[in-house]
Design an enzyme around this catalytic site. Structure first.
Site, PDB file in Angstrom:
ATOM      1  N   LYS A 250      14.376  -2.415  10.295  1.00  0.00           N
ATOM      2  CA  LYS A 250      14.251  -0.972  10.058  1.00  0.00           C
ATOM      3  C   LYS A 250      15.121  -0.188  11.030  1.00  0.00           C
ATOM      4  O   LYS A 250      14.998  -0.349  12.240  1.00  0.00           O
ATOM      5  CB  LYS A 250      12.786  -0.548  10.240  1.00  0.00           C
ATOM      6  CG  LYS A 250      12.531   0.964  10.212  1.00  0.00           C
ATOM      7  CD  LYS A 250      12.680   1.571   8.834  1.00  0.00           C
ATOM      8  CE  LYS A 250      12.481   3.074   8.823  1.00  0.00           C
ATOM      9  NZ  LYS A 250      11.123   3.530   9.031  1.00  0.00           N
TER      10      LYS A 250
ATOM     11  N   ASP B 291       3.959   5.067   3.682  1.00  0.00           N
ATOM     12  CA  ASP B 291       4.284   5.710   4.972  1.00  0.00           C
ATOM     13  C   ASP B 291       3.016   6.280   5.593  1.00  0.00           C
ATOM     14  O   ASP B 291       3.070   7.273   6.308  1.00  0.00           O
ATOM     15  CB  ASP B 291       5.360   6.788   4.797  1.00  0.00           C
ATOM     16  CG  ASP B 291       5.949   7.223   6.140  1.00  0.00           C
ATOM     17  OD1 ASP B 291       5.741   6.519   7.142  1.00  0.00           O
ATOM     18  OD2 ASP B 291       6.601   8.284   6.178  1.00  0.00           O
TER      19      ASP B 291
ATOM     20  N   ALA C 242       3.672  14.279  13.323  1.00  0.00           N
ATOM     21  CA  ALA C 242       4.030  14.159  11.910  1.00  0.00           C
ATOM     22  C   ALA C 242       3.441  12.897  11.301  1.00  0.00           C
ATOM     23  O   ALA C 242       3.558  11.819  11.880  1.00  0.00           O
ATOM     24  CB  ALA C 242       5.545  14.146  11.767  1.00  0.00           C
TER      25      ALA C 242
ATOM     26  N   HIS D 206      15.421   4.989   7.842  1.00  0.00           N
ATOM     27  CA  HIS D 206      14.883   6.355   7.864  1.00  0.00           C
ATOM     28  C   HIS D 206      16.092   7.268   7.778  1.00  0.00           C
ATOM     29  O   HIS D 206      16.778   7.500   8.778  1.00  0.00           O
ATOM     30  CB  HIS D 206      14.086   6.619   9.151  1.00  0.00           C
ATOM     31  CG  HIS D 206      13.500   8.003   9.197  1.00  0.00           C
ATOM     32  ND1 HIS D 206      12.150   8.258   9.341  1.00  0.00           N
ATOM     33  CD2 HIS D 206      14.071   9.232   9.068  1.00  0.00           C
ATOM     34  CE1 HIS D 206      11.928   9.565   9.315  1.00  0.00           C
ATOM     35  NE2 HIS D 206      13.090  10.178   9.173  1.00  0.00           N
TER      36      HIS D 206
ATOM     37  N   HIS E  23       5.783   0.354   2.933  1.00  0.00           N
ATOM     38  CA  HIS E  23       6.157   1.129   4.127  1.00  0.00           C
ATOM     39  C   HIS E  23       4.862   1.597   4.776  1.00  0.00           C
ATOM     40  O   HIS E  23       4.255   2.571   4.336  1.00  0.00           O
ATOM     41  CB  HIS E  23       7.031   2.333   3.745  1.00  0.00           C
ATOM     42  CG  HIS E  23       7.536   3.083   4.940  1.00  0.00           C
ATOM     43  ND1 HIS E  23       8.860   3.410   5.109  1.00  0.00           N
ATOM     44  CD2 HIS E  23       6.899   3.565   6.039  1.00  0.00           C
ATOM     45  CE1 HIS E  23       9.018   4.069   6.243  1.00  0.00           C
ATOM     46  NE2 HIS E  23       7.841   4.178   6.829  1.00  0.00           N
TER      47      HIS E  23
ATOM     48  N   HIS F 109       2.543   2.160   8.554  1.00  0.00           N
ATOM     49  CA  HIS F 109       2.385   2.184  10.016  1.00  0.00           C
ATOM     50  C   HIS F 109       0.974   1.745  10.364  1.00  0.00           C
ATOM     51  O   HIS F 109       0.017   2.404   9.969  1.00  0.00           O
ATOM     52  CB  HIS F 109       2.628   3.596  10.558  1.00  0.00           C
ATOM     53  CG  HIS F 109       4.027   4.073  10.336  1.00  0.00           C
ATOM     54  ND1 HIS F 109       5.049   3.804  11.216  1.00  0.00           N
ATOM     55  CD2 HIS F 109       4.582   4.765   9.315  1.00  0.00           C
ATOM     56  CE1 HIS F 109       6.184   4.325  10.753  1.00  0.00           C
ATOM     57  NE2 HIS F 109       5.929   4.915   9.599  1.00  0.00           N
ATOM     58  N   LEU F 110       0.862   0.641  11.088  1.00  0.00           N
ATOM     59  CA  LEU F 110      -0.474   0.170  11.480  1.00  0.00           C
ATOM     60  C   LEU F 110      -0.759   0.426  12.959  1.00  0.00           C
ATOM     61  O   LEU F 110      -1.873   0.196  13.413  1.00  0.00           O
ATOM     62  CB  LEU F 110      -0.635  -1.323  11.174  1.00  0.00           C
ATOM     63  CG  LEU F 110      -0.829  -1.690   9.698  1.00  0.00           C
ATOM     64  CD1 LEU F 110      -1.014  -3.204   9.551  1.00  0.00           C
ATOM     65  CD2 LEU F 110      -2.027  -0.960   9.098  1.00  0.00           C
TER      66      LEU F 110
END
Lengths: 338, 338
Positions: free
Chosen positions: A96, A241, A257, A135, A13, A15-16
Site C-alpha cells: 500500500k 475503509d 478522519a 491512496h 480495504h 483498518h484494524l
C-alpha cells in the site's frame, strides 16, 4: 420473510489498528466477513517481515476463532530491495502506497510521487506480481485532490503495464472513468462513498462521524460510484475503509478522519442493492470481483441476511476503547441471521 | 512601533443573540466598534415593533456604557402590511430575509423565494426606502447553494430597481461578479471568508470552529473576495457574521454553524490589509462604504491599532456562557491600544 445469502464476503480495504482497538474491531469484521485486506498504516507502519507476521498473528488472535483470513499488506517504501520483496511476497497480498502526510498515520509515506523515485520498488513488484494499492490524493484543494491524482495513476499504469494497480477508496466520477482506460487499473469503493456527499458531512450541522479521507464529494460523483457498484463493474471491489477512532477523537476540535462501518456494511449493502433492484449483483461486488482481481479463493462462509429491522448500537466498547458506528442508533431494514 | 487608526469601525452583519450570551458578546463588539447591524434571527425572530425596541434596549444595556449604536433589523415576512412597515421604518436600518431553514434560527423564514410571493412586502420596502438584506442560499448541494441563488438576486434586483439589496456574507466569485451588474446590489463579506477555504474546515482534521454557513468555498472564491475587499470595492462592506455558539455546541456530534470573530476582527483585518500593502483602503472597507451605502453617520470613535503581539484568548466566558473565538490561543501581529 425475505432472505438473501452472501457467499464469502470480502472487505478489500480495512483498518484494524492494534492493541485494544484491534481487540474491539477485529471480531466485528471476522464474524461476518470471510476475509479482509488489512491496511499497514500502524505507528510505526508495517515495513518488515517480522512486524507483518506478528501483526497478522495479533489479528488472528483478536478474531475469537472465527473462520477469517486477514490478507496483510506492506507499507510502501521507495527503497525496498528486490530480495526483500521476493522473500516477503508470499506473506502479503499487496503493498500500500501513501503519499506522505495525506491521511491518518501516513507521515512516513513517499515524499515524492515522481515516477523515477518510485521505479525501483515498482519494477520489483511488477516482476514479482505484487499488486500496488494506492491512496490517490494530492495535497491540493480538498475537493480536487483525487481528480488531480489521475495523471499519476495514468503514468504508473502505462509505465508498468504488468503491475496490478488498485485505486483505493475512489470518490469521483473521474476515477470511475479512468477505470476503463487501463487494463491494469482496478479500484475499491467504500460503503459510505456510495451513500453520502459533502452535504451529509457539512450541509446541515457538521457531522464528524461522516468526516473521512478522501472527503465525500459531489452528488454526481456519488451517483457514478453507486451505478458502477450496482452494476458490479468487474474492476471494482468493495473495500469499506472502515476506520475506527475512539469517540473523543471524533467529537472534538480537530476531529480525526474515518467512518466506522464494519458491523453494518453487509446489512446496508443488501438494503442498497435491494432498493435498486440489483441484489443479483451484490455477490460479485462484495466477493467475486475481488477473487478475480487478486486471484485467490477465500474461506468459504455463507452469511444469511433477513429483511428484519436491525437497530445499530450507539457505540461499541472493549475495556477502555470505544467507537461509534455509522448510522448509530438508527434502524436498518436488513439484519444478519444468527 | 507602527500604528494605524480606524475611524468609526462598523460591523454590518452581526449576531448578538440574547440573554447571557448577549451579555458575553455584546461588549466584545461595543468596546471596539462604533456600530453594528444586528441580525433578527432570535427564537422567536424579531417581527414586531415591541420585540425590536425591547431587544435594542437589551443590547444597549449589555454594552457597559460604550459609545455604540446597534442598528437593528426586522425578520422578513412576506405578509407585512404597508402601514406596519411605515410605522417601524425609522426604528430599523433594514429587513433581513432568510429562506426557511437555511441557517441557525431561520425555521420561520420564507418558504418560497418566488418573486410574486415576496412582492407585497418588497413593494412596500421599496416605496419606504427600507433596504433588504438577504441570506442568499438555495437548499441545493452545499458548495453550489450561493451560486444557485444568483438568479434570485437578479430577479429581485431587476424587479425592484429602487430597492437596496444587500447580498449578505458572500462567499463566491460569482457573487463578486454580480455586484457590478445591478446598481441596487451591494454585499457584505466576513473576516473568515477572506481568509479560509473548505480546506481549512475539512482539508486536514475537521475544524468545527471554522464551520459556518455559507460554508467556506474554493481558493479562487476566497481570492476574489479578498481582492474586492483589499481594493475597498465601494459596494462591499465588512460584516463579520460573527456568530457565537457555546463551546459544547461546536465541539460535538452535529456541530452548529458559525465562527466567532468580533474580538479579533479589527486586529486581523489590519494585519491582512497591511500584509497586502492596502492599509489605506481599510477605513473604506470597514466604515465609509457602509456609511455611503446605508446613508448614515455613525458614532465617532477612533480605534488605534499597534503592531504588537496579541495572544487571542482560548475562550471568553460570562457566568455559565462561553464561546471560543477564531484563532483561539494564536498570536496576532496587531493589537488594539488601551
Amino acid at each position: 420473510m425475505r432472505t438473501f445469502e452472501i457467499n464469502s464476503p470480502l472487505d478489500m480495504h480495512l483498518h484494524l489498528r492494534d492493541g485494544e482497538m484491534l481487540k474491539l474491531v477485529g471480531p466485528l469484521t471476522s464474524n461476518t466477513f470471510s476475509g479482509a485486506l488489512i491496511m499497514p498504516n500502524l505507528v510505526p507502519p508495517i515495513t518488515t517481515k517480522e512486524a507483518l507476521l506478528s501483526y497478522k498473528q495479533r489479528i488472528l488472535e483478536s478474531c475469537n476463532g472465527d473462520d477469517f483470513e486477514p490478507y496483510v499488506t506492506l507499507f510502501f517504501k521507495d527503497d525496498y530491495s528486490f530480495s526483500f520483496l521476493e522473500d516477503i511476497k508470499d506473506e502479503i497480498i499487496a503493498i500500500k502506497l501513501y503519499p506522505a502526510g495525506i491521511t491518518t498515520n501516513s507521515e512516513t509515506g513517499v515524499s515524492s510521487m515522481d515516477i523515477e523515485n518510485l521505479r525501483p520498488t515498482l519494477e520489483s513488484m511488477s516482476k514479482l506480481g505484487i499488486p500496488l494499492c494506492i491512496h490517490g490524493e494530492t495535497n491540493g484543494f480538498v475537493m480536487d485532490r483525487e481528480k488531480e491524482f489521475m495523471p499519476i495513476y495514468e503514468s504508473i499504469a502505462s509505465s508498468f503495464p504488468n503491475l496490478k494497480i488498485i485505486m483505493e477508496h475512489i470518490t469521483t466520477k473521474d476515477a470511475i472513468e479512468l477505470l476503463d482506460k487501463y487494463d491494469n487499473l482496478y479500484a475499491t469503493v467504500t460503503l459510505h462513498h456510495l451513500l453520502i456527499t459533502l452535504d451529509d458531512v457539512a450541509g446541515g450541522m457538521l457531522q464528524p462521524h461522516l468526516f473521512c479521507k478522501p472527503i465525500a464529494k459531489r452528488p454526481e460523483d456519488r451517483d457514478a460510484l453507486l451505478n458502477a457498484a450496482l452494476e458490479a463493474h468487474p474492476k471494482l471491489m468493495f473495500g469499506s475503509d472502515s476506520a475506527p477512532h475512539p469517540k473523543h477523537k471524533k467529537e472534538c476540535c480537530g476531529c480525526a478522519a474515518g467512518v466506522f462501518t464494519s458491523p453494518i456494511a453487509l446489512q446496508v449493502l443488501t438494503e442498497l442493492f435491494d432498493k435498486n433492484g440489483k441484489l443479483e449483483n451484490l455477490n460479485a461486488f462484495v466477493s467475486l470481483n475481488a477473487q478475480n482481481i487478486y486471484d485467490f479463493k477465500p474461506v468459504e462462509k455463507t452469511i444469511k441476511l433477513v429483511q428484519k429491522d436491525f437497530v445499530v448500537p450507539q457505540i461499541y466498547t472493549y475495556n477502555s476503547e470505544n467507537v461509534v458506528p455509522m448510522y448509530a442508533g438508527e434502524t436498518l431494514a436488513w439484519s444478519i441471521e444468527g
